[in-house]
Structure formats: C-alpha cells, structure tokens
Design an enzyme around this catalytic site. Structure first.
Site: not given
Lengths: 134, 134
Positions: A7, A79, A130
């Site tokens: 994502h 992010h 991430e």
C-alpha cells in the site's frame, strides 16, 4: 527480497472530505472507515486493481501521524509498504546494511495483523518505508 | 474511473546511491537509468510484482523536481500516478469538481509517452496526483 507494493499511505486531516473526493471525483472504490485505536489511526482503503491506497486520519492521543499533520496541515504522502516473506531476515539485512529500524528494532504487529518493521526515512532518501511479512 | 496504480515517484538527490540501496539492501530489481531530458529527470524503475517505483533525479536546468529537492534535500515522496482509460473525460470530471489541473489544463505527453494530467496537491490533500491514459 521485495515482493508486492502492499500500500501507499496518505495522511489526511479529515477522512470524510478525502473519501468524498476519491469516490466522487476520481470514481474510486473506497471502504468504510475502520478505527484502529491501537495504531492511533482511522483508515479508509482506496481499492485499486493492483494495490491499495490507505487514507489515514489521526485517532486519539499520540497518533503516530499527528506530528506529520502538524507539519503538513493539508495532509500528504506518509509512507510506502512493501511485502516480504520473512520479516526477521529482512530486518537483519537492513541492520547489516547500516539502516535504522524504528522502535526497538523488533518486528511489531502492524495494522493488518502481520509483522512489520519501519525503516528510518533518513536511510531511505526521505521516504518512510514499511516492510510487511505476508 | 481509477484503474491500476501505475507508479509511485520518489525524488532522490543522487540516483546511484538510491539504486545501490534498493538493489543491495532491499533486494529489488532495478532498471538502468533512463535520461528524459524533455521531462527534466533521469529515472530508474524499481520493478515490483504489481507496480513500480520510479526514482527520479533532476536532469538539466529547470527540472520539475528541483524545487522539491531544494525543500527536501534528502529526497522524499513526490507523486502517485493512477491509470485511467480516457484522459479527457477524467480531466473534465476534475474540472467539474473544482479541482485544479496543473499547466494550461490540457493533457500532456508524459514520461511514458502517454497523455497525462497532474492534479494540484492542494486539491488532493497534499498529494501531487497524476492520471495517465493507458
């Protein structure tokens, strides 16, 4: 090591406004809001054909996106998250390369219920990154 | 209206350093650098299973990412790009919703040789948003 882009997370000051814009102006499929108090955010998923956008609104005190929104009051790109098959091996590889893993360096259970680590943006050319084990 | 996420663009001050990190630390598949002088950038594609990351370095005078890097000298997340099937219909829908399309409002040929428009980040909650006709 990197698999799919899981994502892209975009911080927004008010989810309702963002949902209306993505749904009505861009014709996107958006989920119902999900409150994740243990992660300090409410999230809406913008479902795309190949991945998803996560729209994040702060929830409660000490939200991890509160400082970002204080600096970027209109919102912004927060992010990116990539999938890996072994989060501990990934973490070890980051540390061996001299990159900083946020927190105490141990994988944590992320917003999707899977282990994640975050790499310090200062070690990723300004992009908070991430990694999520899938 | 929104189809796939075509790419996420990350501006970096020096492509060689970024390529080394994505390839060696993250184990990503990265392309050779491609100079796009008419777009004022040199680009490297980080190929993921479902989409791609574009690492952008300024090229020449007046690069469209020069101001961003002056403000964010370490680099950072620059824009996201979604695919649409009809760029003129998409543009008309943006304008009807009151959003600002960058430039003169007409689709331009983007870095992939296809028509694109950029939506002003102030109308997308701080995220510079590109639509590309595919």
């Amino acid at each position: 090591m990197l698999g799919r882009l899981n994502h892209v997370a975009l911080a927004v000051p008010a989810l309702a406004d963002a949902v209306a814009r993505y749904r009505d102006m861009l014709g996107a499929t958006v989920s119902a809001p999900q409150a994740l108090p243990e992660h300090g955010v409410t999230v809406v998923f913008v479902e795309l054909d190949n991945t998803k956008i996560e729209l994040l609104e702060p929830l409660g005190e000490g939200s991890p996106i509160a400082a970002f929104l204080a600096k970027n009051p209109k919102g912004g790109m927060h992010h990116v998250c990539y999938e890996v098959t072994d989060i501990v091996a990934a973490r070890d590889r980051l540390v061996a390369a001299g990159a900083r893993v946020l927190g105490d360096g141990e994988p944590k259970i992320g917003a999707h219920g899977r282990p994640v680590v975050f790499i310090h943006p200062g070690d990723m050319f300004g992009t908070l990154t991430e990694l999520e084990e899938v």
